[in-house]
Design a protein around this motif. Structure first.
Motif, short mmCIF file in Angstrom:
data_model
loop_
_atom_site.label_atom_id
_atom_site.label_comp_id
_atom_site.label_asym_id
_atom_site.label_seq_id
_atom_site.Cartn_x
_atom_site.Cartn_y
_atom_site.Cartn_z
N SER A 240 95.30 102.87 -1.61
CA SER A 240 94.58 104.13 -1.35
C SER A 240 94.29 104.88 -2.64
O SER A 240 93.18 105.39 -2.85
CB SER A 240 95.39 105.02 -0.41
OG SER A 240 95.48 104.44 0.87
N GLU A 241 95.30 104.96 -3.51
CA GLU A 241 95.11 105.66 -4.78
C GLU A 241 94.07 104.95 -5.64
O GLU A 241 93.22 105.59 -6.27
CB GLU A 241 96.44 105.74 -5.53
CG GLU A 241 97.47 106.64 -4.85
CD GLU A 241 98.85 106.49 -5.45
OE1 GLU A 241 99.65 107.43 -5.32
OE2 GLU A 241 99.15 105.42 -6.04
N ALA A 242 94.15 103.61 -5.67
CA ALA A 242 93.21 102.83 -6.49
C ALA A 242 91.78 103.01 -5.99
O ALA A 242 90.86 103.22 -6.78
CB ALA A 242 93.61 101.36 -6.47
N ALA B 55 95.48 97.78 5.15
CA ALA B 55 96.16 97.53 3.88
C ALA B 55 97.18 98.60 3.52
O ALA B 55 97.92 98.44 2.54
CB ALA B 55 95.13 97.42 2.76
N LEU B 56 97.27 99.68 4.29
CA LEU B 56 98.15 100.78 3.92
C LEU B 56 99.61 100.37 3.87
O LEU B 56 100.38 100.90 3.06
CB LEU B 56 97.97 101.95 4.89
CG LEU B 56 96.57 102.59 4.91
CD1 LEU B 56 96.54 103.73 5.92
CD2 LEU B 56 96.20 103.10 3.52
N ASN B 57 100.00 99.43 4.71
CA ASN B 57 101.40 99.01 4.77
C ASN B 57 101.64 97.62 4.19
O ASN B 57 102.69 97.02 4.44
CB ASN B 57 101.89 99.05 6.24
CG ASN B 57 101.88 100.46 6.81
OD1 ASN B 57 102.30 101.40 6.15
ND2 ASN B 57 101.37 100.61 8.02
N TRP B 58 100.69 97.12 3.42
CA TRP B 58 100.91 95.84 2.76
C TRP B 58 101.99 95.99 1.70
O TRP B 58 102.19 97.09 1.16
CB TRP B 58 99.61 95.34 2.13
CG TRP B 58 98.62 94.84 3.15
CD1 TRP B 58 98.76 94.85 4.51
CD2 TRP B 58 97.33 94.28 2.89
NE1 TRP B 58 97.65 94.33 5.12
CE2 TRP B 58 96.74 93.97 4.15
CE3 TRP B 58 96.60 94.00 1.75
CZ2 TRP B 58 95.49 93.39 4.27
CZ3 TRP B 58 95.34 93.44 1.85
CH2 TRP B 58 94.79 93.13 3.11
N ASP C 52 86.21 94.89 1.85
CA ASP C 52 86.57 94.60 3.24
C ASP C 52 87.97 94.00 3.27
O ASP C 52 88.28 93.07 2.51
CB ASP C 52 85.58 93.63 3.86
CG ASP C 52 84.15 94.14 3.83
OD1 ASP C 52 83.97 95.38 3.75
OD2 ASP C 52 83.21 93.32 3.85
N PHE C 53 88.81 94.53 4.15
CA PHE C 53 90.20 94.06 4.27
C PHE C 53 90.38 93.29 5.58
O PHE C 53 89.88 93.71 6.63
CB PHE C 53 91.17 95.24 4.25
CG PHE C 53 91.16 96.02 2.96
CD1 PHE C 53 92.01 95.68 1.93
CD2 PHE C 53 90.30 97.10 2.79
CE1 PHE C 53 92.00 96.40 0.74
CE2 PHE C 53 90.28 97.82 1.61
CZ PHE C 53 91.14 97.46 0.58
N PHE C 54 91.13 92.19 5.50
CA PHE C 54 91.43 91.38 6.67
C PHE C 54 92.90 90.94 6.58
O PHE C 54 93.45 90.81 5.49
CB PHE C 54 90.53 90.14 6.75
CG PHE C 54 89.06 90.44 6.65
CD1 PHE C 54 88.34 90.80 7.77
CD2 PHE C 54 88.41 90.39 5.42
CE1 PHE C 54 86.98 91.09 7.68
CE2 PHE C 54 87.06 90.67 5.32
CZ PHE C 54 86.33 91.02 6.45
#
Length: 334
Positions: free
Chosen positions: A209-211, A234-237, A268-270
């Protein structure tokens, strides 16, 4: 006759200097004095209109409205148009044929300043949204820190406290068992010192998120739009995955700004059962085939090295822009 003309010229010059001083101060005056400044400008404009039959100082004030669009803009516009009507009545005899032309000229700043006011409002709204996003990221980071400390250290300190009390009670009754408890306390302390170091290391790691927020600002400054899809996945990766992807985002944004000639940048995140996937692409000129074959240029080798640290795989290809597909395997849960 000359004396009268000279006196009028000096009076006009003095009034003009006063108007310019008030007009200049209007750009730095505090909000509570903003309306007073506006009324002062308009009052001087009307005085000049009555004495010298010159109404055009009002034009400056009309443009000035756009500097603070949130402060009574509509009311000031109504007042401005009302004063134009007054000017028309005052000058109806002295400017007969040219009157309508002059009144139209006086009204011109309002639609122009309105467009400027809307632009300023949009910018202020965008800045406010950015501030809220930044605060949200900071709040999420604080929550992550507190949760990490609670999950990893809370139980440890509770166990150390129990063992310390137990060793204190056993030190006379059963010295051997007390010594065993002290040894376990020492071992737990050493183990959790390493745990604290790992937590601190994670806390220093830049999250996705910061990046994205930081890199998005860089792109926005160059009029390139960033769009993300499934960002919430991706927040909890794991933090090592987020750290690597943050570095990749920085490198790909550098490439986008320097070489791509793109207008849009997409991420895009998967997530699948056994791997994390990220597709980064833009609508620029794409990669050169020779660079891809050599593995040089555009930071390709650096991106590969970062992803390979996590046993991941990365593909580069061009299709109406540059595409980077990253796959990182999930660690098996022990």
């Amino acid at each position: 006759m000359f004396t009268v003309y000279r006196s009028q010229a000096l009076l006009g010059f003095a009034i003009l200097l006063l108007f310019l001083k008030i007009y200049r101060d209007g750009f730095v005056v505090k909000n509570e004095y903003y309306l007073i400044n506006i009324f002062a400008q308009l009052t001087i404009s009307m005085i000049v209109t009555v004495i010298f039959k010159y109404p055009f100082l009002m034009i400056y004030t009309g443009f000035f409205f756009s500097t603070r669009p949130r402060y009574h803009y509509r009311k000031l516009v109504v007042l401005y148009y009302a004063l134009i009507v007054v000017v028309g009545l005052l000058l109806v005899n002295s400017m007969k044929e040219e009157l309508w032309y002059h009144l139209a000229l006086l009204a011109l700043p309002i639609p122009m300043s309105r467009a400027e006011a809307q632009a300023l409002e949009e910018k202020a709204r965008a800045d406010h949204i950015e501030e809220r996003v930044a605060l949200l990221i900071k709040q999420n980071e604080r929550d992550r820190i507190s949760q990490s400390l609670h999950d990893n250290l809370g139980q440890v300190f509770s166990t150390l406290s129990v063992k310390s009390d137990l060793a204190k009670k056993l030190i006379k009754k059963d010295p051997d068992l007390a010594e065993k408890q002290v040894a376990e306390i020492a071992q737990m302390s050493r183990n959790n010192l390493n745990l604290v170091r790992e937590i601190v290391k994670d806390l220093r790691t830049e999250t996705i998120s910061e990046a994205l927020f930081k890199q998005g600002k860089r792109l926005e400054d160059k009029h390139i739009l960033m769009a993300t899809k499934n960002h919430d996945l991706a927040l909890n990766w794991p933090m090592d995955v987020q750290s690597v992807l943050s570095n990749v985002f920085a490198e790909t944004v550098n490439n986008c700004l320097k070489y791509s000639k793109a207008h849009n940048y997409y991420v895009d995140f998967f997530e699948e059962d056994h791997k994390y996937q990220v597709l980064i692409h833009d609508d620029g000129i794409g990669f050169g085939n020779n660079l891809l074959q050599l593995g040089k240029g555009f930071g390709i080798q650096g991106i590969k090295n970062s992803v390979h640290k996590l046993n991941g795989h990365v593909d580069f290809y061009s299709d109406d822009g540059a595409y980077i597909l990253i796959e990182i395997p999930k660690k098996e849960q022990s």
